[in-house]
Each structure stands twice: as structure tokens, then as C-alpha cells.
Design a protein around this motif. Structure first.
Motif, PDB file in Angstrom:
ATOM      1  N   ILE A 175      39.044  69.743  91.005  1.00  9.22           N
ATOM      2  CA  ILE A 175      38.595  70.295  92.181  1.00  9.22           C
ATOM      3  C   ILE A 175      38.356  71.722  91.941  1.00  9.22           C
ATOM      4  N   ARG A 176      37.126  72.310  92.381  1.00  8.23           N
ATOM      5  CA  ARG A 176      36.581  73.525  91.919  1.00  8.23           C
ATOM      6  C   ARG A 176      36.860  74.740  92.676  1.00  8.23           C
ATOM      7  N   GLY A 177      37.086  74.470  93.927  1.00 13.42           N
ATOM      8  CA  GLY A 177      37.295  75.598  94.860  1.00 13.42           C
ATOM      9  C   GLY A 177      37.554  75.087  96.302  1.00 13.42           C
ATOM     10  N   GLY A 178      37.984  76.077  97.011  1.00 12.72           N
ATOM     11  CA  GLY A 178      37.971  75.872  98.724  1.00 12.72           C
ATOM     12  C   GLY A 178      39.570  76.185  98.880  1.00 12.72           C
ATOM     13  N   THR A 179      39.880  75.533  99.926  1.00 15.73           N
ATOM     14  CA  THR A 179      41.113  76.035 100.683  1.00 15.73           C
ATOM     15  C   THR A 179      41.993  74.875 101.466  1.00 15.73           C
ATOM     16  N   TRP A 201      42.228  69.547  86.619  1.00 13.63           N
ATOM     17  CA  TRP A 201      41.691  71.024  86.877  1.00 13.63           C
ATOM     18  C   TRP A 201      41.730  71.214  88.358  1.00 13.63           C
ATOM     19  N   ILE A 202      42.718  72.040  88.787  1.00 13.50           N
ATOM     20  CA  ILE A 202      42.684  72.567  90.325  1.00 13.50           C
ATOM     21  C   ILE A 202      42.326  74.063  90.461  1.00 13.50           C
ATOM     22  N   THR A 203      41.395  74.364  91.132  1.00 10.69           N
ATOM     23  CA  THR A 203      41.190  75.467  91.593  1.00 10.69           C
ATOM     24  C   THR A 203      41.144  75.646  93.108  1.00 10.69           C
ATOM     25  N   LEU A 204      42.443  76.331  93.885  1.00 14.52           N
ATOM     26  CA  LEU A 204      42.696  76.323  95.129  1.00 14.52           C
ATOM     27  C   LEU A 204      42.990  77.551  95.871  1.00 14.52           C
ATOM     28  N   LYS A 205      42.937  77.812  97.203  1.00 13.10           N
ATOM     29  CA  LYS A 205      43.693  78.859  97.936  1.00 13.10           C
ATOM     30  C   LYS A 205      44.461  77.850  98.579  1.00 13.10           C
ATOM     31  N   THR A 210      52.985  73.530 100.388  1.00 11.31           N
ATOM     32  CA  THR A 210      53.471  73.448  99.337  1.00 11.31           C
ATOM     33  C   THR A 210      52.591  72.860  98.003  1.00 11.31           C
ATOM     34  N   VAL A 211      52.670  73.438  96.923  1.00 16.53           N
ATOM     35  CA  VAL A 211      52.035  72.897  95.535  1.00 16.53           C
ATOM     36  C   VAL A 211      53.132  72.252  94.909  1.00 16.53           C
ATOM     37  N   ARG A 212      53.009  70.782  94.403  1.00 19.12           N
ATOM     38  CA  ARG A 212      54.112  70.460  93.446  1.00 19.12           C
ATOM     39  C   ARG A 212      53.568  69.288  92.641  1.00 19.12           C
ATOM     40  N   GLU A 213      54.112  69.548  91.202  1.00 24.09           N
ATOM     41  CA  GLU A 213      53.722  68.524  90.065  1.00 24.09           C
ATOM     42  C   GLU A 213      55.006  68.049  89.746  1.00 24.09           C
ATOM     43  N   ASN A 219      48.198  67.736  80.236  1.00 27.04           N
ATOM     44  CA  ASN A 219      46.918  68.426  80.684  1.00 27.04           C
ATOM     45  C   ASN A 219      46.482  69.014  81.994  1.00 27.04           C
ATOM     46  N   SER A 220      47.418  69.490  82.629  1.00 26.36           N
ATOM     47  CA  SER A 220      47.115  70.026  83.973  1.00 26.36           C
ATOM     48  C   SER A 220      46.937  71.340  84.161  1.00 26.36           C
ATOM     49  N   ASN A 221      45.803  71.846  84.874  1.00 27.08           N
ATOM     50  CA  ASN A 221      45.329  73.084  84.722  1.00 27.08           C
ATOM     51  C   ASN A 221      45.186  73.709  86.231  1.00 27.08           C
ATOM     52  N   TRP A 222      46.100  74.763  86.449  1.00 24.09           N
ATOM     53  CA  TRP A 222      46.036  75.207  88.064  1.00 24.09           C
ATOM     54  C   TRP A 222      45.517  76.452  87.914  1.00 24.09           C
ATOM     55  N   THR A 223      44.712  76.856  89.017  1.00 27.49           N
ATOM     56  CA  THR A 223      44.302  78.233  89.337  1.00 27.49           C
ATOM     57  C   THR A 223      44.558  78.528  90.769  1.00 27.49           C
ATOM     58  N   LEU A 224      45.684  78.965  91.213  1.00 28.72           N
ATOM     59  CA  LEU A 224      46.131  79.044  92.861  1.00 28.72           C
ATOM     60  C   LEU A 224      46.065  80.395  93.199  1.00 28.72           C
ATOM     61  N   THR A 225      45.713  80.630  94.407  1.00 29.36           N
ATOM     62  CA  THR A 225      46.022  81.645  95.362  1.00 29.36           C
ATOM     63  C   THR A 225      46.346  81.161  96.405  1.00 29.36           C
ATOM     64  N   GLY A 226      46.864  82.136  97.421  1.00 28.77           N
ATOM     65  CA  GLY A 226      47.572  81.731  98.636  1.00 28.77           C
ATOM     66  C   GLY A 226      48.868  81.788  98.589  1.00 28.77           C
ATOM     67  N   ASN A 227      49.459  81.816  99.804  1.00 30.31           N
ATOM     68  CA  ASN A 227      51.189  81.783 100.046  1.00 30.31           C
ATOM     69  C   ASN A 227      51.865  80.656  99.703  1.00 30.31           C
ATOM     70  N   GLY A 228      51.212  79.514  99.362  1.00 32.43           N
ATOM     71  CA  GLY A 228      51.925  78.265  99.442  1.00 32.43           C
ATOM     72  C   GLY A 228      52.868  78.373  98.237  1.00 32.43           C
ATOM     73  N   ALA A 229      54.012  78.070  98.306  1.00 26.12           N
ATOM     74  CA  ALA A 229      55.182  77.836  97.413  1.00 26.12           C
ATOM     75  C   ALA A 229      54.785  76.781  96.131  1.00 26.12           C
ATOM     76  N   ARG A 230      55.054  76.959  94.905  1.00 26.11           N
ATOM     77  CA  ARG A 230      54.592  76.286  93.747  1.00 26.11           C
ATOM     78  C   ARG A 230      55.864  75.795  93.052  1.00 26.11           C
ATOM     79  N   ASN A 231      55.906  74.596  92.584  1.00 22.64           N
ATOM     80  CA  ASN A 231      56.514  73.923  91.439  1.00 22.64           C
ATOM     81  C   ASN A 231      55.761  73.081  90.885  1.00 22.64           C
ATOM     82  N   ILE A 232      55.122  73.720  89.620  1.00 20.81           N
ATOM     83  CA  ILE A 232      54.254  72.899  88.989  1.00 20.81           C
ATOM     84  C   ILE A 232      54.563  73.532  87.392  1.00 20.81           C
ATOM     85  N   CYS A 233      54.029  72.645  86.698  1.00 18.35           N
ATOM     86  CA  CYS A 233      54.376  72.437  85.188  1.00 18.35           C
ATOM     87  C   CYS A 233      53.603  73.679  84.120  1.00 18.35           C
TER      88      CYS A 233
END
Length: 233
Positions: A175-179, A201-205, A210-213, A219-233
Motif C-alpha cells: 500500500i503505497r500511500g494515502g490516509t 510494504w505499508i506507507t500510510l498517514k 491504532t496500527v498493530r502487527e 519482512n514487514s516494512n512500515w512508513t507511517l505518519t499521523g497520530n495513530g498509536a503503533r505496536n509494530i515489529c
């Protein structure tokens, strides 16, 4: 088309089928169905498919090699907006769902049942979705049951009642972009009966959810922005 058909349009063994601009204002039933247990199909094209009020899916595909869709617009649909299953070489412009799959595990866009798995068993990218827009309903995007091989260029997801995004036993998804604004969490998951989720591969605002893995993908690849809480590997 109006009313409550069992299937509005139903196909099997279709080769070179072209569907133009179709509007279904339904009071139940399923919009367009490509059968699972009959002959497979190839080289199917759809233009502008608009389905309102289906009790089940707006568009459900099985066993298509070569599918091009301009857009699927789903409103107040009981299950999926666009459900892609065991299909390869897919190109879709827009999937737009409002109140799709409310109270269910379905949602605006769902990949299931080895969708995107190539004939040789690999998941080299062959499914391309330009944009997914989803409001309310159930899930926004759901990739499950050994599906993958897909790129979603951009998303606009808000206030989904279930996961905004759920990636479960899915392989090679980008997922290459968006909100994402509010609604259910963005989640990478896996069930034990299938190989673990991998190559994501996840690029998101992400705001307001929340964001959880869990469990960790391979081979998970996160590129995150925004105020969502994150619990990722």
C-alpha cells in the motif's frame, strides 16, 4: 436493474467478456458474480459498476485470468464492494464503498482464496489497484487466505466499523500511500493454518486509530505518519 435478484448478473466460462456502465439499485441479492465451481474465465473487462442495496457482494469474482475494471462504486451493500478470489493479472481503477459490509468481516475491497497467486505458486505482483476509498461499513481493505501479489497505489479510509486495513496470511502486498482517519485499526495478522504473512510494504498517514502487527510478519516494512498509536515489529 432493480429488485432483489439471487444474482443480478452471473457468469462462468466467460472469455473476452465486456461489461459497460451498469447500475443496480437493489433491495437485496448479489450484484455481479463470477462462479467458483464452473469453468474459469479470462480477459474480462468492466467499465463503471454501481451497486446500491445488495444484501451480499456488489461484485464477486472467482477464477479470472485477466481482469480490468474502471471502477466499482458500492453503497449500502451487505458484504463486499469488490471481492477478488483466485484471480490473476488484475487492474482496477477505483473501488469506492460507503456503508459496505457493516457488522461483518467484509468491506470495500477484499482479496481472498489465493487471489494473486500465480500458476507457478509464486506471488510476483500481478494485481494493481489505483485507489480504494471507504467510509463506514465493515473493513476498508482485507487481504486474507493466501492472497497477495498486489499493489494498492493510494487509499482514503475513514470511520470503518471494523479494521481499516487487515492483512492476514497475505504475501507481497504494497500500500503505497494515502490516509486512514478513525475507525478500526490497521492490522497485520496471521492464522496458524496458513504460512505466515510476509513481504508487506505499508506507507500510510494514520490518525485517530491504532496500527498493530501481531503476530510479526516476515519482512514487514512500515512508513507511517499521523497520530495513530503503533505496536509494530
Amino acid at each position: 436493474m432493480t429488485g432483489s435478484p439471487y444474482f443480478g448478473l452471473r457468469f462462468s466460462g466467460a472469455n473476452g467478456l465486456v461489461l459497460g456502465k451498469i447500475t443496480m439499485n437493489l433491495s437485496g441479492g448479489l450484484g455481479i458474480r463470477f462462479d467458483r465451481d464452473r469453468a474459469a474465465q479470462s480477459n474480462v473487462k468492466m467499465d463503471d459498476i454501481r451497486v446500491t442495496g445488495a444484501g451480499s457482494h456488489a461484485v464477486e469474482t472467482w477464477n479470472i485470468d485477466g481482469l480490468t475494471i474502471n471502477q466499482v462504486i458500492a453503497r449500502n451493500v451487505g458484504e463486499s464492494g469488490l471481492l477478488l478470489q483466485n484471480s490473476i493479472n488484475v487492474k482496477v481503477g477505483l473501488v469506492d464503498g460507503d456503508n459496505v459490509g457493516a457488522g461483518s468481516g467484509y468491506g470495500t475491497l477484499r482479496f481472498a482464496n489465493r487471489n494473486g497467486r500465480n500458476a507457478n505458486g509464486n506471488y510476483n505482483t500481478n494485481v494493481y489497484i489505483d485507489k480504494v476509498k471507504s467510509r463506514g461499513g465493515g473493513r476498508g481493505i482485507f487481504c486474507v487466505s493466501e492472497s497477495g501479489g498486489a499493489v494498492i497505489t493510494t487509499v482514503d479510509l475513514a470511520d470503518n466499523g471494523n479494521n481499516a486495513v487487515l492483512i492476514e496470511n497475505c504475501y507481497n502486498l504494497s500500500i503505497r500511500g494515502g490516509t486512514v482517519n478513525g475507525g478500526g485499526e490497521v492490522r497485520i495478522s496471521a492464522r496458524s493454518e496458513f504460512a505466515n504473512t510476509r513481504d508487506i510494504w505499508i506507507t500510510l498517514k494514520v490518525d485517530g486509530t491504532t496500527v498493530r502487527e501481531s503476530p510479526c510478519a516476515d519482512n514487514s516494512n512500515w512508513t507511517l505518519t499521523g497520530n495513530g498509536a503503533r505496536n509494530i515489529c
